[in-house]
Scaffold this active site. Sequence first.
Site, mmCIF file in Angstrom:
data_model
loop_
_atom_site.group_PDB
_atom_site.id
_atom_site.type_symbol
_atom_site.label_atom_id
_atom_site.label_comp_id
_atom_site.label_asym_id
_atom_site.label_seq_id
_atom_site.Cartn_x
_atom_site.Cartn_y
_atom_site.Cartn_z
ATOM 1 N N ASP A 5 -1.535 -0.786 6.142
ATOM 2 C CA ASP A 5 -1.904 -0.450 7.425
ATOM 3 C C ASP A 5 -3.424 -0.338 7.267
ATOM 4 O OD1 ASP A 5 -1.967 1.951 5.944
ATOM 5 O OD2 ASP A 5 -1.543 3.204 7.422
ATOM 6 N N ASP A 57 0.887 -1.345 -0.217
ATOM 7 C CA ASP A 57 0.010 0.027 -0.031
ATOM 8 C C ASP A 57 1.058 1.185 -0.106
ATOM 9 O OD1 ASP A 57 -2.162 1.563 0.435
ATOM 10 O OD2 ASP A 57 -1.716 1.635 2.629
#
Length: 361
Positions: free
Chosen positions: A358, A160
């Site tokens: 996250d 990400d």
Amino acid sequence: IEGSSELDEALVTGESVPVAKHAGDDVTGGTINGSGGLAVEVTALGSDSKLAAIIRLVESAQAAKAPVQKLVDRVSAVFVPVILAIAAITFAAWWFSGASLDATIGATVAVLVIACPCALGLATPTALVAGTGAAARAGILIRDIEALEVAHTVDTVIFDKTGTLTVGEPRLTDIRSFDKNEERMLRIAASAQLPSEHPLGKAVVEAARERGLSLSRPTSFRGVPGQGIVAEIAGETVLIGNSRMMEENGIDTFLSRQISRELEGQAKTCSTIAIAGRAVGVLAMADTLRAETPAALDRLKALGIDTVMLTGDTEAVARAIASGLPIGDVIAGVPPEGKAETVARLTKEGRHVAMVGDGVN
């Protein structure tokens, strides 16, 4: 259905800069409202919401047993009846051969104790519990036992962007003052935004404090959703915002537009500063790379592992962040459920994929 504000949609899109919302726009449950007031009509409840769909994806990923545990269960299902049958045959053989009851029971129990699959059935989960416990003490949390088992086979790592490869919040990167007095412009801009809750405003204030500049609170302050802020400092009106705000207040934006185009080409978010009806400069903010990101990617590359950036952010921002990084591929504009689909697609291509992120990711 009413009002206007700016929403932090990082939960869903990974975009660290708030998005302006007005009547008629869609909003997602779980995103965070800024300074404006919104009246929202709910169109999805409970299990129909986007957040619930994301939660289901996470739960389904956690539900599966480790392949080795499945193998142990299958072996035990056959092994236990076979051992019981052998024990029964042992009992009968000893009994009919004229052995005493004690000797017969002793031989039968010996078969059960020695051949019992308890060691096989208990060793696997015990080893997994011990391993995950040791990892937790080292700060590594493992939520999927199957992932632990196959980790050594990983050949592709998906990252990400926001909050993983990058810091996850905007930082002031450029100060362009028309009169070259950057410190004065930053002091005024930061003072004007002291009451602001906007991430871009906070980035300016933090940058000024890091430089040790003394700030003074404005005598008045007003946020304009989707445009910027208006403040009064030392009797002068200070406007900080986008080109739309400047144009609506009659500010000449010829020079600031040129500078903004250059900086926005580098995937930066720009704010023009106007004091007493005249533009004085441009501030640019961006979500910057973590200091350790290049070294981590270099290490993976040295191990022969392919890397992919998978982000909900725009193509331009993703490419700008990836430029200069040893990253193999960039896939942008992907929502959380699309990220799960991308992992599934790469897996079907025969890759062993790890996802690093996250929050929801």
